[in-house]
Design a protein around this motif. Structure first.
Motif, PDB file in Angstrom:
ATOM      1  N   TYR A 107       0.569  -0.964  -0.086  1.00  0.00           N
ATOM      2  CA  TYR A 107       0.007   0.085   0.032  1.00  0.00           C
ATOM      3  C   TYR A 107       0.687   1.425   0.067  1.00  0.00           C
ATOM      4  O   TYR A 107       1.805   1.504   0.361  1.00  0.00           O
ATOM      5  CB  TYR A 107      -1.849  -0.115   0.954  1.00  0.00           C
ATOM      6  N   LYS A 108       0.465   1.957  -0.403  1.00  0.00           N
ATOM      7  CA  LYS A 108       1.094   4.167  -0.479  1.00  0.00           C
ATOM      8  C   LYS A 108      -0.049   4.363   0.188  1.00  0.00           C
ATOM      9  O   LYS A 108      -1.360   4.574   0.429  1.00  0.00           O
ATOM     10  CB  LYS A 108       1.258   4.304  -1.777  1.00  0.00           C
ATOM     11  N   ILE A 109       0.724   5.187   1.701  1.00  0.00           N
ATOM     12  CA  ILE A 109      -0.250   6.037   2.202  1.00  0.00           C
ATOM     13  C   ILE A 109      -0.664   7.473   1.028  1.00  0.00           C
ATOM     14  O   ILE A 109       0.335   8.151   1.318  1.00  0.00           O
ATOM     15  CB  ILE A 109       0.235   6.100   3.610  1.00  0.00           C
ATOM     16  N   ILE A 110      -1.532   7.983   1.057  1.00  0.00           N
ATOM     17  CA  ILE A 110      -1.218   8.917   0.504  1.00  0.00           C
ATOM     18  C   ILE A 110      -2.046  10.426   1.710  1.00  0.00           C
ATOM     19  O   ILE A 110      -1.351  11.227   1.047  1.00  0.00           O
ATOM     20  CB  ILE A 110      -2.703   9.128  -0.555  1.00  0.00           C
ATOM     21  N   GLU A 111      -2.997   9.775   2.921  1.00  0.00           N
ATOM     22  CA  GLU A 111      -2.922  10.851   4.095  1.00  0.00           C
ATOM     23  C   GLU A 111      -3.359  10.021   4.880  1.00  0.00           C
ATOM     24  O   GLU A 111      -4.701   9.352   4.997  1.00  0.00           O
ATOM     25  CB  GLU A 111      -4.067  12.120   2.966  1.00  0.00           C
ATOM     26  N   GLU A 112      -2.472  10.627   6.084  1.00  0.00           N
ATOM     27  CA  GLU A 112      -3.049  10.202   7.666  1.00  0.00           C
ATOM     28  C   GLU A 112      -3.630  12.174   7.688  1.00  0.00           C
ATOM     29  O   GLU A 112      -2.983  12.773   7.817  1.00  0.00           O
ATOM     30  CB  GLU A 112      -2.302   9.669   8.181  1.00  0.00           C
ATOM     31  N   LYS A 113      -5.459  11.528   8.546  1.00  0.00           N
ATOM     32  CA  LYS A 113      -6.061  12.442   8.994  1.00  0.00           C
ATOM     33  C   LYS A 113      -6.997  11.814  10.319  1.00  0.00           C
ATOM     34  O   LYS A 113      -7.361  11.565   9.919  1.00  0.00           O
ATOM     35  CB  LYS A 113      -6.825  13.355   7.994  1.00  0.00           C
ATOM     36  N   GLU A 114      -6.788  13.115  10.999  1.00  0.00           N
ATOM     37  CA  GLU A 114      -7.310  12.689  12.476  1.00  0.00           C
ATOM     38  C   GLU A 114      -6.649  11.148  13.034  1.00  0.00           C
ATOM     39  O   GLU A 114      -5.601  10.787  12.189  1.00  0.00           O
ATOM     40  CB  GLU A 114      -8.982  12.657  11.557  1.00  0.00           C
ATOM     41  N   GLU A 115      -7.354  10.441  12.864  1.00  0.00           N
ATOM     42  CA  GLU A 115      -7.203   8.672  13.042  1.00  0.00           C
ATOM     43  C   GLU A 115      -7.159   7.863  11.907  1.00  0.00           C
ATOM     44  O   GLU A 115      -7.232   6.897  12.025  1.00  0.00           O
ATOM     45  CB  GLU A 115      -7.605   8.282  14.219  1.00  0.00           C
ATOM     46  N   TYR A 116      -7.452   8.922  10.641  1.00  0.00           N
ATOM     47  CA  TYR A 116      -7.748   7.452   9.589  1.00  0.00           C
ATOM     48  C   TYR A 116      -6.845   7.766   7.967  1.00  0.00           C
ATOM     49  O   TYR A 116      -5.832   9.103   8.899  1.00  0.00           O
ATOM     50  CB  TYR A 116      -9.352   8.414   8.675  1.00  0.00           C
ATOM     51  N   LYS A 117      -6.296   6.672   7.648  1.00  0.00           N
ATOM     52  CA  LYS A 117      -5.350   7.003   6.194  1.00  0.00           C
ATOM     53  C   LYS A 117      -5.869   6.106   4.763  1.00  0.00           C
ATOM     54  O   LYS A 117      -7.187   5.568   4.872  1.00  0.00           O
ATOM     55  CB  LYS A 117      -4.623   5.534   6.540  1.00  0.00           C
ATOM     56  N   ILE A 118      -5.844   7.229   4.315  1.00  0.00           N
ATOM     57  CA  ILE A 118      -6.354   7.178   3.095  1.00  0.00           C
ATOM     58  C   ILE A 118      -4.763   6.064   2.153  1.00  0.00           C
ATOM     59  O   ILE A 118      -3.572   6.620   1.861  1.00  0.00           O
ATOM     60  CB  ILE A 118      -6.881   8.375   2.146  1.00  0.00           C
ATOM     61  N   GLN A 119      -5.774   5.442   1.719  1.00  0.00           N
ATOM     62  CA  GLN A 119      -4.320   4.940   0.700  1.00  0.00           C
ATOM     63  C   GLN A 119      -5.043   3.836  -0.093  1.00  0.00           C
ATOM     64  O   GLN A 119      -6.279   3.338  -0.579  1.00  0.00           O
ATOM     65  CB  GLN A 119      -3.831   3.314   1.974  1.00  0.00           C
ATOM     66  N   LEU A 120      -3.191   3.404  -1.763  1.00  0.00           N
ATOM     67  CA  LEU A 120      -3.593   3.045  -2.391  1.00  0.00           C
ATOM     68  C   LEU A 120      -3.506   2.036  -2.071  1.00  0.00           C
ATOM     69  O   LEU A 120      -2.267   1.613  -1.237  1.00  0.00           O
ATOM     70  CB  LEU A 120      -3.019   3.711  -3.517  1.00  0.00           C
ATOM     71  N   ARG A 121      -4.179   1.001  -1.852  1.00  0.00           N
ATOM     72  CA  ARG A 121      -4.016  -0.531  -2.088  1.00  0.00           C
ATOM     73  C   ARG A 121      -4.025  -1.752  -3.112  1.00  0.00           C
ATOM     74  O   ARG A 121      -4.682  -1.492  -3.075  1.00  0.00           O
ATOM     75  CB  ARG A 121      -4.938  -1.552  -0.547  1.00  0.00           C
ATOM     76  N   TYR A 122      -2.923  -2.461  -3.504  1.00  0.00           N
ATOM     77  CA  TYR A 122      -2.205  -3.154  -3.972  1.00  0.00           C
ATOM     78  C   TYR A 122      -2.760  -4.847  -3.081  1.00  0.00           C
ATOM     79  O   TYR A 122      -2.528  -5.046  -2.163  1.00  0.00           O
ATOM     80  CB  TYR A 122      -1.318  -3.587  -5.131  1.00  0.00           C
ATOM     81  N   TYR A 123      -3.836  -5.593  -4.302  1.00  0.00           N
ATOM     82  CA  TYR A 123      -4.051  -7.077  -3.496  1.00  0.00           C
ATOM     83  C   TYR A 123      -3.588  -7.734  -4.852  1.00  0.00           C
ATOM     84  O   TYR A 123      -4.619  -7.429  -6.013  1.00  0.00           O
ATOM     85  CB  TYR A 123      -5.983  -6.641  -3.457  1.00  0.00           C
ATOM     86  N   SER A 124      -3.293  -8.907  -4.725  1.00  0.00           N
ATOM     87  CA  SER A 124      -2.692  -9.660  -6.050  1.00  0.00           C
ATOM     88  C   SER A 124      -3.766 -10.799  -6.127  1.00  0.00           C
ATOM     89  O   SER A 124      -4.332 -11.203  -7.381  1.00  0.00           O
ATOM     90  CB  SER A 124      -1.633 -10.859  -5.623  1.00  0.00           C
ATOM     91  N   HIS A 125      -4.882 -10.549  -5.394  1.00  0.00           N
ATOM     92  CA  HIS A 125      -6.311 -11.656  -5.268  1.00  0.00           C
ATOM     93  C   HIS A 125      -7.164 -10.854  -5.843  1.00  0.00           C
ATOM     94  O   HIS A 125      -8.587 -11.851  -5.870  1.00  0.00           O
ATOM     95  CB  HIS A 125      -6.608 -12.801  -3.979  1.00  0.00           C
ATOM     96  N   ASN A 126      -7.727  -9.768  -6.508  1.00  0.00           N
ATOM     97  CA  ASN A 126      -8.438  -9.095  -6.764  1.00  0.00           C
ATOM     98  C   ASN A 126      -8.161  -8.413  -8.058  1.00  0.00           C
ATOM     99  O   ASN A 126      -7.474  -8.094  -8.665  1.00  0.00           O
ATOM    100  CB  ASN A 126      -8.298  -7.673  -5.581  1.00  0.00           C
ATOM    101  N   ASP A 127      -9.680  -8.289  -8.694  1.00  0.00           N
ATOM    102  CA  ASP A 127      -9.744  -8.725  -9.955  1.00  0.00           C
ATOM    103  C   ASP A 127      -9.243  -6.417 -10.174  1.00  0.00           C
ATOM    104  O   ASP A 127      -8.538  -5.722 -11.386  1.00  0.00           O
ATOM    105  CB  ASP A 127     -10.864  -9.178 -10.739  1.00  0.00           C
ATOM    106  N   THR A 128      -9.484  -6.354  -9.419  1.00  0.00           N
ATOM    107  CA  THR A 128      -9.004  -4.596  -9.233  1.00  0.00           C
ATOM    108  C   THR A 128      -7.984  -4.693  -9.302  1.00  0.00           C
ATOM    109  O   THR A 128      -7.836  -3.325 -10.166  1.00  0.00           O
ATOM    110  CB  THR A 128     -10.399  -3.555  -8.442  1.00  0.00           C
ATOM    111  N   LYS A 129      -7.269  -4.595  -8.654  1.00  0.00           N
ATOM    112  CA  LYS A 129      -5.184  -4.989  -8.166  1.00  0.00           C
ATOM    113  C   LYS A 129      -5.090  -3.253  -7.308  1.00  0.00           C
ATOM    114  O   LYS A 129      -5.198  -4.250  -6.629  1.00  0.00           O
ATOM    115  CB  LYS A 129      -5.045  -4.814 -10.031  1.00  0.00           C
ATOM    116  N   ILE A 130      -5.877  -1.917  -8.026  1.00  0.00           N
ATOM    117  CA  ILE A 130      -5.777  -1.322  -6.629  1.00  0.00           C
ATOM    118  C   ILE A 130      -6.993  -0.967  -6.597  1.00  0.00           C
ATOM    119  O   ILE A 130      -7.727   0.079  -7.254  1.00  0.00           O
ATOM    120  CB  ILE A 130      -4.919  -0.495  -7.236  1.00  0.00           C
ATOM    121  N   ASP A 131      -7.538  -0.800  -4.673  1.00  0.00           N
ATOM    122  CA  ASP A 131      -7.957  -0.055  -4.352  1.00  0.00           C
ATOM    123  C   ASP A 131      -7.864   1.627  -3.524  1.00  0.00           C
ATOM    124  O   ASP A 131      -6.598   0.884  -2.995  1.00  0.00           O
ATOM    125  CB  ASP A 131      -8.766  -1.144  -3.044  1.00  0.00           C
TER     126      ASP A 131
END
Length: 174
Positions: A101-125
Motif C-alpha cells: 500500500y501507499k498512504i496518500i494522507e493521514e488525517k485524524e485517526e484515518y489513513k487514505i491508501q492505495l492498496r494493491y491486492y494480488s487476489h483482486n481483479d481490481t488490483k489497486i483499491d
C-alpha cells in the motif's frame, strides 16, 4: 447426496474472498449511463477550464491501476468530510507480497491508501483505513458512504483548482 452438495457449497463459499463477493454488487454503468453520471457530478462553476478538466471518476474505471501523473481529489468522510489531493505518479507493484500500500494522507485517526491486492481483479483499491479493529472501507464497495467522490484533473498542473466542501457538504471551487 443433499448433505454432500450442501457441504461442498459451504466449503466453496468459505473459500471465496469476501471482497469478491461484495464487489459483485458494485454498480457497473454502461457508456451512456457513465456519461450522464459524469455530467451530473461536474462541479458547478463558471470557470470553463475547471468545468472541462475536472472529471468525476467511477470505481469501475479503475484509475489507479496505472500511473498517469494526474492529480486526483478524493472527497471522503472521517469525523467530517475532507478533500485530499494527490498526484498518481508512483507505481504500486509489490515484488513478492500478497498486498502492498501507499498512504496518500493521514488525517485524524484515518489513513487514505492505495492498496494493491494480488487476489483482486481490481488490483489497486482506494481505501480508508482506521485501525485493525475497524473495517476497511473500500471505494468500490462503500461509494458515497465514506468516499463521496473522486475527481481527476485533466488540465495543466499550474491551473489546479482549490476545492472545498461548503456547509451543505457540496464540493465547490474556492
Amino acid at each position: 447426496m443433499k448433505n454432500i452438495l450442501s457441504l461442498l457449497g459451504t466449503i466453496t463459499l468459505i473459500g471465496t474472498s469476501t471482497t469478491n463477493l461484495v464487489t459483485c454488487n458494485a454498480p457497473q454503468y454502461t457508456k451512456e449511463e457513465l456519461k450522464k453520471i459524469k455530467d451530473k457530478n461536474k462541479i458547478n462553476t463558471t470557470n470553463e477550464t475547471i468545468k472541462n478538466n475536472l472529471e468525476w471518476i467511477a470505481p469501475q474505471e479503475k484509475p489507479f491501476n496505472k500511473v498517469d501523473n494526474k492529480y486526483y481529489y478524493i472527497v471522503w468522510k472521517g469525523k467530517n468530510w475532507n478533500i485530499t489531493k494527490f498526484k498518481n505518479n508512483e507505481e504500486i507493484i509489490p515484488p513478492n507480497y500478497e498486498y502492498i500500500y501507499k498512504i496518500i494522507e493521514e488525517k485524524e485517526e484515518y489513513k487514505i491508501q492505495l492498496r494493491y491486492y494480488s487476489h483482486n481483479d481490481t488490483k489497486i483499491d482506494l481505501i480508508i483505513f482506521k485501525s485493525i479493529n475497524e473495517p476497511t472501507l473500500i471505494w468500490e464497495i462503500n461509494n458515497n458512504d465514506f468516499i463521496k467522490s473522486v475527481y481527476r484533473w485533466n488540465g495543466e498542473e499550474q491551473n489546479l483548482p482549490d476545492l472545498i466542501i461548503d456547509k451543505d457538504c457540496n464540493i465547490q471551487v474556492n
